[in-house]
Scaffold this motif. Structure first.
Motif, mmCIF file in Angstrom:
data_model
loop_
_atom_site.group_PDB
_atom_site.id
_atom_site.type_symbol
_atom_site.label_atom_id
_atom_site.label_comp_id
_atom_site.label_asym_id
_atom_site.label_seq_id
_atom_site.Cartn_x
_atom_site.Cartn_y
_atom_site.Cartn_z
ATOM 1 N N ASP A 185 0.806 -1.010 -0.171
ATOM 2 C CA ASP A 185 0.156 0.020 0.088
ATOM 3 C C ASP A 185 0.845 1.325 0.091
ATOM 4 N N PHE A 186 2.042 1.267 0.897
ATOM 5 C CA PHE A 186 2.896 2.418 0.771
ATOM 6 C C PHE A 186 3.975 1.981 1.287
ATOM 7 N N VAL A 187 5.311 2.902 0.905
ATOM 8 C CA VAL A 187 6.640 2.499 1.474
ATOM 9 C C VAL A 187 7.173 3.997 1.751
ATOM 10 N N VAL A 215 11.062 4.803 8.908
ATOM 11 C CA VAL A 215 10.330 3.615 7.896
ATOM 12 C C VAL A 215 9.079 3.468 8.040
ATOM 13 N N ASP A 216 8.128 3.903 7.484
ATOM 14 C CA ASP A 216 6.484 3.454 7.638
ATOM 15 C C ASP A 216 5.915 3.060 6.409
ATOM 16 N N ILE A 217 5.640 1.800 6.768
ATOM 17 C CA ILE A 217 5.225 0.662 5.816
ATOM 18 C C ILE A 217 4.057 -0.116 5.788
ATOM 19 N N SER A 227 -1.917 -3.537 7.055
ATOM 20 C CA SER A 227 -0.930 -3.488 8.155
ATOM 21 C C SER A 227 -0.569 -1.874 7.903
ATOM 22 N N ASP A 228 0.212 -1.372 9.064
ATOM 23 C CA ASP A 228 0.438 -0.023 8.983
ATOM 24 C C ASP A 228 1.588 0.108 10.366
ATOM 25 N N SER A 229 2.833 0.363 10.017
ATOM 26 C CA SER A 229 3.727 0.412 11.223
ATOM 27 C C SER A 229 5.090 1.042 10.956
ATOM 28 N N THR A 230 5.369 1.970 11.934
ATOM 29 C CA THR A 230 6.585 2.849 11.577
ATOM 30 C C THR A 230 7.688 2.531 12.822
ATOM 31 N N ARG A 231 8.638 2.278 12.255
ATOM 32 C CA ARG A 231 10.092 2.285 13.233
ATOM 33 C C ARG A 231 11.172 3.115 12.651
ATOM 34 N N ILE A 321 -1.329 4.017 16.829
ATOM 35 C CA ILE A 321 -0.922 4.740 18.165
ATOM 36 C C ILE A 321 0.357 5.533 17.349
ATOM 37 N N GLU A 322 0.367 6.702 16.799
ATOM 38 C CA GLU A 322 1.615 6.772 15.957
ATOM 39 C C GLU A 322 2.004 8.291 16.225
ATOM 40 N N PRO A 323 2.053 8.852 17.280
ATOM 41 C CA PRO A 323 2.768 10.324 17.616
ATOM 42 C C PRO A 323 4.314 10.261 16.824
ATOM 43 N N ILE A 335 6.579 6.906 15.997
ATOM 44 C CA ILE A 335 6.731 5.412 16.473
ATOM 45 C C ILE A 335 5.280 5.102 16.345
ATOM 46 N N GLU A 336 4.860 3.726 15.344
ATOM 47 C CA GLU A 336 3.447 3.659 15.152
ATOM 48 C C GLU A 336 3.313 2.292 15.281
ATOM 49 N N ASP A 337 2.321 1.955 16.073
ATOM 50 C CA ASP A 337 1.814 0.249 16.246
ATOM 51 C C ASP A 337 0.422 0.436 15.855
HETATM 52 ZN ZN ZN Z 1 1.984 4.435 8.966
#
Ligand code: ZN
Ligand code: ZN
Length: 359
Positions: A185-187, A215-217, A227-231, A321-323, A335-337
């Motif tokens: 969906d996105f990188v 990196v948010d993917i 899915s959607d998570s940032t580290r 939750i991604e402040p 940071i995204e969970d």
């Molecule tokens: Zn994201």
């Protein structure tokens, strides 16, 4: 009639809607299981508050609709027929909800053809259902999150100094599919100053030593869930001190939000918990977006975790939750969970460590 259609009718009755008209998109897929392509030929679910639902579809799409396992009646139209009169014939006058993403040319045509009816948005009806996930949907989100976690776990294979964001992004995209998604969906690979633009994607910028990289993917699994998570990563050497200080505050804010979110608290209070902590640490101006969004068959859906949304969270609600903190032109961090409210608390679906990863 499926359980979801029945529950949609309950919502319609409560809100005084006589019918829903749903064209291809996430709402149609949610209500019927039919993942129809949004084509110029009209496909439209007609769901009356009483009486049987019907899918109006082009004759040449009938086999595809049947293959999706549709159990409702399908009324087909031929190439020279007028599909809007077919829809109008299935409706009685009243307040008619049209899906929020219906094309304007269709809404305007309907308005013209149904002079005795009032058109309104179907969103409030469908979102009431979609934002409370069923157990099978939570399983599907859990699986999607585990898949994207496996991609983050492999970041050291690709993220190195001297490579461009685009090169790293292409490797990540391949891995998103390898690790169990059907679609990418996105990188977002935001190195150094590019990280300060929250929705930067990739560029030809070469990643340098000591630069923070956001990196948010995310992708969509074969079951149709996102899915959607940032580290956050740094390669080669130490990042700037002011970045490290902001990152520490961000970790605390995100942890406090995870500890706070649960059934019975409002969406806006989850935002406030993180925003207040970042403000106390002096970063109020750097947190430039809402805390999060619901997620399911779409990456962004209700409930939105934002100031002003007094919606009280309930079991089954899933959201990010991604402040973030963004120092314009210098660096960014987020940071995204994805998390879901359980009966008593919160299950966080992403499991990767949240501290800055040094590669
Ligand atoms: Zn994201
Ligand atoms: Zn997100």
């Amino acid at each position: 009639m499926t359980d979801r259609l029945a529950r949609a009718r309950q919502q319609m009755a409560e809100r005084g809607l006589s019918s829903l008209l749903i064209t291809p998109g996430a709402d149609l897929r949610y209500l019927t299981g039919y993942h129809a392509k949004p084509l110029e030929r009209l496909t439209c679910l007609v769901l009356p508050v009483d009486g049987e639902p019907t899918l109006v579809a082009p004759a040449l799409e009938k086999a595809a609709a049947q293959a999706a396992g549709l159990t409702i009646d399908i009324a087909t139209w031929g190439e020279n027929d007028d599909p809007f009169s077919l829809v109008a014939d299935l409706l009685s006058e009243g307040t008619i909800g049209v899906d929020n993403q219906m094309w304007a040319e269709r809404v305007l045509t309907l308005q013209e053809r149904l002079p005795g009816s009032h058109l309104t948005l179907a969103g409030p009806v469908v979102n009431e259902l979609r934002m409370r996930k069923e157990p099978a949907e939570i399983d599907a989100l859990r699986e999607a999150s585990a898949s994207i976690d496996r991609v983050h776990a492999r970041m050291g294979e690709w993220l190195r100094t001297g490579r461009t964001e685009r090169e790293v992004g292409a490797d990540i995209a391949r891995a998103i599919v390898e690790e169990g998604h059907e679609a990418v969906d996105f990188v977002i690979v935001g190195s150094g100053p590019n990280g300060s633009s929250p929705h930067h994607e990739v560029s030809d910028r070469v990643i340098e030593a000591g630069e923070p990289v956001v990196v948010d993917i995310g992708g969509t699994t074969p079951a149709g869930y996102c899915s959607d998570s940032t580290r956050n990563y740094v390669v080669g050497s130490q990042p700037p001190d002011d970045y490290l200080a902001a990152y520490a505050a961000l970790e605390q804010a995100q942890a406090a939000q995870r500890a706070h979110a649960r059934p019975g608290v409002s969406a806006e209070s989850v935002d406030a918990v993180g925003r207040n902590l970042l403000a106390e640490a002096g970063y109020a101006d750097l947190f430039i977006h809402r805390t999060g969004h619901g997620i399911g068959q779409e990456t962004h859906e209700e409930p939105y975790i934002i100031a002003g949304n007094d919606l009280v969270l309930e079991p089954g609600m899933a959201f990010s939750i991604e402040p973030g903190c963004y120092a314009q032109g210098r660096w960014g961090a987020r940071i995204e969970d994805i998390a879901v409210c359980t009966d008593e608390g919160l299950e966080v679906l992403n499991q990767r460590p949240r501290e800055l990863v040094v590669l």
